[in-house]
Design an enzyme around this catalytic site. Sequence first.
Site, PDB file in Angstrom:
ATOM      1  N   TYR A 145      15.761  -4.684 -16.833  1.00  0.00           N
ATOM      2  CA  TYR A 145      15.123  -3.360 -16.990  1.00  0.00           C
ATOM      3  C   TYR A 145      14.900  -2.699 -15.627  1.00  0.00           C
ATOM      4  O   TYR A 145      15.196  -1.513 -15.438  1.00  0.00           O
ATOM      5  CB  TYR A 145      13.795  -3.585 -17.718  1.00  0.00           C
ATOM      6  CG  TYR A 145      13.026  -2.352 -18.108  1.00  0.00           C
ATOM      7  CD1 TYR A 145      13.271  -1.707 -19.318  1.00  0.00           C
ATOM      8  CD2 TYR A 145      12.003  -1.853 -17.299  1.00  0.00           C
ATOM      9  CE1 TYR A 145      12.532  -0.594 -19.693  1.00  0.00           C
ATOM     10  CE2 TYR A 145      11.261  -0.748 -17.670  1.00  0.00           C
ATOM     11  CZ  TYR A 145      11.529  -0.121 -18.865  1.00  0.00           C
ATOM     12  OH  TYR A 145      10.796   0.983 -19.244  1.00  0.00           O
ATOM     13  N   LYS A 166      16.528   0.790 -14.466  1.00  0.00           N
ATOM     14  CA  LYS A 166      15.635   1.922 -14.195  1.00  0.00           C
ATOM     15  C   LYS A 166      15.711   2.350 -12.732  1.00  0.00           C
ATOM     16  O   LYS A 166      15.567   3.536 -12.418  1.00  0.00           O
ATOM     17  CB  LYS A 166      14.200   1.556 -14.592  1.00  0.00           C
ATOM     18  CG  LYS A 166      14.006   1.394 -16.101  1.00  0.00           C
ATOM     19  CD  LYS A 166      14.087   2.724 -16.807  1.00  0.00           C
ATOM     20  CE  LYS A 166      13.782   2.665 -18.282  1.00  0.00           C
ATOM     21  NZ  LYS A 166      13.878   3.970 -18.940  1.00  0.00           N
TER      22      LYS A 166
HETATM   23  N1  CAA Z   1       3.821 -13.677 -11.905  1.00  0.00           N
HETATM   24  C1  CAA Z   1       3.987 -15.007 -11.690  1.00  0.00           C
HETATM   25  N2  CAA Z   1       4.193 -15.880 -12.672  1.00  0.00           N
HETATM   26  C2  CAA Z   1       4.250 -15.410 -13.910  1.00  0.00           C
HETATM   27  C3  CAA Z   1       4.090 -14.048 -14.217  1.00  0.00           C
HETATM   28  C4  CAA Z   1       3.852 -13.180 -13.142  1.00  0.00           C
HETATM   29  N3  CAA Z   1       3.672 -11.857 -13.340  1.00  0.00           N
HETATM   30  N4  CAA Z   1       4.201 -13.879 -15.536  1.00  0.00           N
HETATM   31  C5  CAA Z   1       4.436 -15.109 -16.069  1.00  0.00           C
HETATM   32  N5  CAA Z   1       4.445 -16.008 -15.055  1.00  0.00           N
HETATM   33  C6  CAA Z   1       4.619 -17.449 -15.184  1.00  0.00           C
HETATM   34  C7  CAA Z   1       3.854 -17.979 -16.386  1.00  0.00           C
HETATM   35  O1  CAA Z   1       2.514 -18.255 -16.035  1.00  0.00           O
HETATM   36  C8  CAA Z   1       4.612 -19.260 -16.691  1.00  0.00           C
HETATM   37  O2  CAA Z   1       4.253 -20.252 -15.774  1.00  0.00           O
HETATM   38  P1  CAA Z   1       4.239 -21.789 -16.180  1.00  0.00           P
HETATM   39  O3  CAA Z   1       5.654 -22.097 -16.575  1.00  0.00           O
HETATM   40  O4  CAA Z   1       3.802 -22.456 -14.934  1.00  0.00           O
HETATM   41  O5  CAA Z   1       3.287 -21.883 -17.308  1.00  0.00           O
HETATM   42  C9  CAA Z   1       6.019 -18.809 -16.396  1.00  0.00           C
HETATM   43  O6  CAA Z   1       5.946 -17.727 -15.471  1.00  0.00           O
HETATM   44  C10 CAA Z   1       6.724 -18.289 -17.630  1.00  0.00           C
HETATM   45  O7  CAA Z   1       7.992 -18.331 -17.265  1.00  0.00           O
HETATM   46  P2  CAA Z   1       9.085 -18.265 -18.362  1.00  0.00           P
HETATM   47  O8  CAA Z   1      10.386 -18.515 -17.700  1.00  0.00           O
HETATM   48  O9  CAA Z   1       8.735 -19.148 -19.513  1.00  0.00           O
HETATM   49  O10 CAA Z   1       8.939 -16.755 -18.771  1.00  0.00           O
HETATM   50  P3  CAA Z   1       9.561 -16.090 -20.006  1.00  0.00           P
HETATM   51  O11 CAA Z   1      11.032 -16.046 -19.887  1.00  0.00           O
HETATM   52  O12 CAA Z   1       8.961 -16.637 -21.256  1.00  0.00           O
HETATM   53  O13 CAA Z   1       9.041 -14.603 -19.814  1.00  0.00           O
HETATM   54  C11 CAA Z   1       7.612 -12.810 -20.115  1.00  0.00           C
HETATM   55  C12 CAA Z   1       7.688 -14.303 -19.908  1.00  0.00           C
HETATM   56  C13 CAA Z   1       8.241 -12.412 -21.457  1.00  0.00           C
HETATM   57  C14 CAA Z   1       8.299 -12.033 -19.031  1.00  0.00           C
HETATM   58  C15 CAA Z   1       6.150 -12.455 -20.146  1.00  0.00           C
HETATM   59  O14 CAA Z   1       5.603 -12.834 -18.895  1.00  0.00           O
HETATM   60  C16 CAA Z   1       5.904 -10.972 -20.312  1.00  0.00           C
HETATM   61  O15 CAA Z   1       5.989 -10.438 -21.417  1.00  0.00           O
HETATM   62  N6  CAA Z   1       5.583 -10.273 -19.240  1.00  0.00           N
HETATM   63  C17 CAA Z   1       5.327  -8.838 -19.255  1.00  0.00           C
HETATM   64  C18 CAA Z   1       6.599  -8.111 -18.922  1.00  0.00           C
HETATM   65  C19 CAA Z   1       6.311  -6.639 -18.868  1.00  0.00           C
HETATM   66  O16 CAA Z   1       5.391  -6.168 -18.214  1.00  0.00           O
HETATM   67  N7  CAA Z   1       7.096  -5.832 -19.570  1.00  0.00           N
HETATM   68  C20 CAA Z   1       6.883  -4.435 -19.591  1.00  0.00           C
HETATM   69  C21 CAA Z   1       7.278  -3.931 -20.934  1.00  0.00           C
HETATM   70  S1  CAA Z   1       6.819  -2.224 -21.158  1.00  0.00           S
HETATM   71  C22 CAA Z   1       7.869  -1.406 -20.169  1.00  0.00           C
HETATM   72  O17 CAA Z   1       8.805  -1.901 -19.648  1.00  0.00           O
HETATM   73  C23 CAA Z   1       7.580   0.054 -19.986  1.00  0.00           C
HETATM   74  C24 CAA Z   1       7.459   0.383 -18.568  1.00  0.00           C
HETATM   75  O18 CAA Z   1       8.356   0.997 -18.029  1.00  0.00           O
HETATM   76  C25 CAA Z   1       6.242   0.033 -17.809  1.00  0.00           C
END
Ligand code: CAA
Length: 248
Positions: free
Chosen positions: A155, A159
């Site tokens: 994304y 973007k």
């Molecule tokens: N910084 C550091 N570590 C992070 C983190 C961050 N921001 N977010 C997650 N982690 C860590 C977790 O704590 C976890 O750690 P452990 O393994 O030690 O428990 C690990 O990363 C998770 O890693 P995964 O590989 O399992 O992650 P995943 O592939 O399952 O993805 C995710 C997780 C789906 C990205 C989830 O973190 C998420 O939904 N994040 C939000 C993403 C976001 O903000 N999207 C915006 C959507 S809206 C939009 O896009 C509109 C706009 O323009 C603003």
Amino acid sequence: MTSDKRHVALVTGATGGLGTHMCQNLHDDGYIVCANYRTRTTAEKWNEDMKEKGYDFKLYEGDVSDPNEVKGMIERIESDYGNVDILVNNAGITRDGSFKKMSYENWDIVLKTNLYSVFNCTRGVINQMIAQNYGRIINISSVNAQRGQFGQANYSAAKAGMHGFTKTLAMEVARNGITVNTISPGYIATDMVMAVPEEIREKIVKGIPVGRLGGTHEIAHLVSFLASEKAAFITGANYAINGGQHVY
Ligand code: CAA
């Protein structure tokens, strides 16, 4: 624009949260609003709702990631209402996940939907805009293009690409009365943002100095302004609307 023709605005991804408000504002501003959608049932229901609220939108089906569908859609609009004067490249999707696990499919579909769509739609309208010596192109990017976001390599890349495109096209068509600008919304209360898991979303909101998600109207007002004739000297710009989440 010198003629009395009512301006035609095309908003892609019109039925989403941001798209809806943009369409409403542009309609209130007096444009013929062509509302692009991909899923017919959702769009028809949306349009019924809009009609009840007093809006007369013209629905146009088309998957913006597909150049042939876009070509057909723009031909239909031109034949129904004339040239597109204002294009809002708003359609976008997410397929979030950390990069180490990201599939090619999730990379590809996000790039095609969020960035190739900008090529498809803009390419379809630009020569007519040049010929009439007037146009407005508004690209809806994201704070996550400006600063990056864990889980959004696809994304953020798409973007960020939008604004690179904005800057170059703005230079190329500035002499033709066409402006090209980017808006980079932060976290706005849309279905896309509400789909982020609640505990993650709460943490994100804590990082927004204004202390809340943005409202769709807070983006739509700027779209209206950039679409207007008053904004003729604004081109190649990138407007951050993110409640202070990312300042630079
Ligand atoms: N910084 C550091 N570590 C992070 C983190 C961050 N921001 N977010 C997650 N982690 C860590 C977790 O704590 C976890 O750690 P452990 O393994 O030690 O428990 C690990 O990363 C998770 O890693 P995964 O590989 O399992 O992650 P995943 O592939 O399952 O993805 C995710 C997780 C789906 C990205 C989830 O973190 C998420 O939904 N994040 C939000 C993403 C976001 O903000 N999207 C915006 C959507 S809206 C939009 O896009 C509109 C706009 O323009 C603003």
